[in-house]
Every structure is written in structure tokens, then in C-alpha cells.
Design a protein around this motif. Structure first.
Motif, PDB file in Angstrom:
ATOM      1  N   SER A  22      45.093  53.558  26.960  1.00 49.48           N
ATOM      2  CA  SER A  22      43.918  52.789  27.350  1.00 49.48           C
ATOM      3  C   SER A  22      42.696  53.663  27.124  1.00 49.48           C
ATOM      4  O   SER A  22      42.796  54.879  27.025  1.00 49.48           O
ATOM      5  CB  SER A  22      44.019  52.404  28.823  1.00 49.48           C
ATOM      6  N   SER A  25      37.155  53.548  31.113  1.00 46.03           N
ATOM      7  CA  SER A  25      36.364  52.379  31.492  1.00 46.03           C
ATOM      8  C   SER A  25      34.891  52.739  31.656  1.00 46.03           C
ATOM      9  O   SER A  25      34.534  53.891  31.925  1.00 46.03           O
ATOM     10  CB  SER A  25      36.895  51.789  32.799  1.00 46.03           C
ATOM     11  N   CYS A  56      44.051  59.110  33.621  1.00 50.17           N
ATOM     12  CA  CYS A  56      43.939  57.676  33.939  1.00 50.17           C
ATOM     13  C   CYS A  56      44.240  56.765  32.767  1.00 50.17           C
ATOM     14  O   CYS A  56      44.595  55.614  32.956  1.00 50.17           O
ATOM     15  CB  CYS A  56      42.524  57.364  34.412  1.00 50.17           C
ATOM     16  N   TRP A  57      44.109  57.246  31.575  1.00 57.47           N
ATOM     17  CA  TRP A  57      44.113  56.359  30.413  1.00 57.47           C
ATOM     18  C   TRP A  57      45.418  56.395  29.645  1.00 57.47           C
ATOM     19  O   TRP A  57      45.469  56.081  28.462  1.00 57.47           O
ATOM     20  CB  TRP A  57      42.903  56.679  29.526  1.00 57.47           C
ATOM     21  N   ASP A  60      47.951  50.858  30.819  1.00 53.82           N
ATOM     22  CA  ASP A  60      47.080  49.840  31.411  1.00 53.82           C
ATOM     23  C   ASP A  60      47.104  49.847  32.930  1.00 53.82           C
ATOM     24  O   ASP A  60      46.083  49.623  33.567  1.00 53.82           O
ATOM     25  CB  ASP A  60      47.464  48.454  30.901  1.00 53.82           C
ATOM     26  N   GLU A  61      48.257  50.089  33.520  1.00 55.38           N
ATOM     27  CA  GLU A  61      48.362  50.069  34.983  1.00 55.38           C
ATOM     28  C   GLU A  61      47.548  51.195  35.613  1.00 55.38           C
ATOM     29  O   GLU A  61      46.780  50.963  36.550  1.00 55.38           O
ATOM     30  CB  GLU A  61      49.820  50.149  35.431  1.00 55.38           C
ATOM     31  N   ARG A  64      43.845  50.481  35.336  1.00 56.27           N
ATOM     32  CA  ARG A  64      43.340  49.531  36.343  1.00 56.27           C
ATOM     33  C   ARG A  64      43.122  50.222  37.691  1.00 56.27           C
ATOM     34  O   ARG A  64      42.100  50.017  38.346  1.00 56.27           O
ATOM     35  CB  ARG A  64      44.305  48.361  36.510  1.00 56.27           C
ATOM     36  N   THR A  67      40.116  52.604  37.391  1.00 52.92           N
ATOM     37  CA  THR A  67      38.847  51.878  37.322  1.00 52.92           C
ATOM     38  C   THR A  67      38.440  51.397  38.710  1.00 52.92           C
ATOM     39  O   THR A  67      37.259  51.497  39.085  1.00 52.92           O
ATOM     40  CB  THR A  67      38.951  50.705  36.335  1.00 52.92           C
ATOM     41  N   ALA A  68      39.392  50.924  39.486  1.00 53.95           N
ATOM     42  CA  ALA A  68      39.093  50.515  40.862  1.00 53.95           C
ATOM     43  C   ALA A  68      38.638  51.713  41.695  1.00 53.95           C
ATOM     44  O   ALA A  68      37.693  51.605  42.487  1.00 53.95           O
ATOM     45  CB  ALA A  68      40.314  49.859  41.492  1.00 53.95           C
TER      46      ALA A  68
END
Length: 88
Positions: A22, A25, A56-57, A60-61, A64, A67-68
Motif C-alpha cells: 500500500s 496515506s 504501515c504500508w 491494506d489492513e 487502514r 491511517t486511522a
């Protein structure tokens, strides 16, 4: 039937582990800019997780979840530093 079950488990495993990368973000980019401006002493640590090459990347999980976390962190820093333009 057994082969179908093995295939389903293999596909689920790949999905859970994340077979694609990913991208960082926009929320985490903003969060890191705010950290740099307000709490530069933690910037290096935050970059390891939330930076463009951060952990983090990986899938996808995690993207997410991260990003939160960036959204929440940015909200907190905005409350602590309401006049900092890097946090707006």
C-alpha cells in the motif's frame, strides 16, 4: 473437496499477509508534517512506522489501521497546537 479447502486457506493466507504494498496515506503525510513542526524529537520514530517506507504500508489492513491512527494523532496534535499551520 480437500484440494478446494487447501486452496481457500492459501488464498486467505495471502490476503491476510498482504500480497501487495500500500502507499502512504495523505493523513499520515499530514500527521508526520505536524509531528515535525510540533514534536521533532519523535519524528524519526514516527517515520519508521508512518513514513513512506514505514511498516504501515505492507498491506491494506495495516494501511487502514495506520491511517486511522494518523487521523487520531493529528486530531490530538491539533488540539495541543491549534495555531501550528503544519497541522491544519
Amino acid at each position: 473437496m480437500f484440494k478446494s479447502m487447501i486452496l481457500a486457506v492459501a488464498v486467505l493466507g495471502l490476503t491476510a499477509c498482504g500480497s501487495d504494498d500500500s502507499e502512504q496515506s495523505a493523513e499520515c503525510k499530514k500527521y508526520l508534517a505536524c509531528i515535525k513542526a510540533t514534536t521533532p524529537e519523535i519524528q524519526a520514530t514516527a517515520e519508521v512506522t508512518y513514513g513512506a517506507d514505514g511498516s504501515c504500508w505492507q498491506n491494506d489492513e495495516t494501511a487502514r489501521v495506520c491511517t486511522a491512527a494518523c487521523t487520531d494523532g493529528l486530531t490530538q496534535l491539533r488540539g495541543q497546537h491549534p495555531d501550528e499551520s503544519a497541522c491544519k
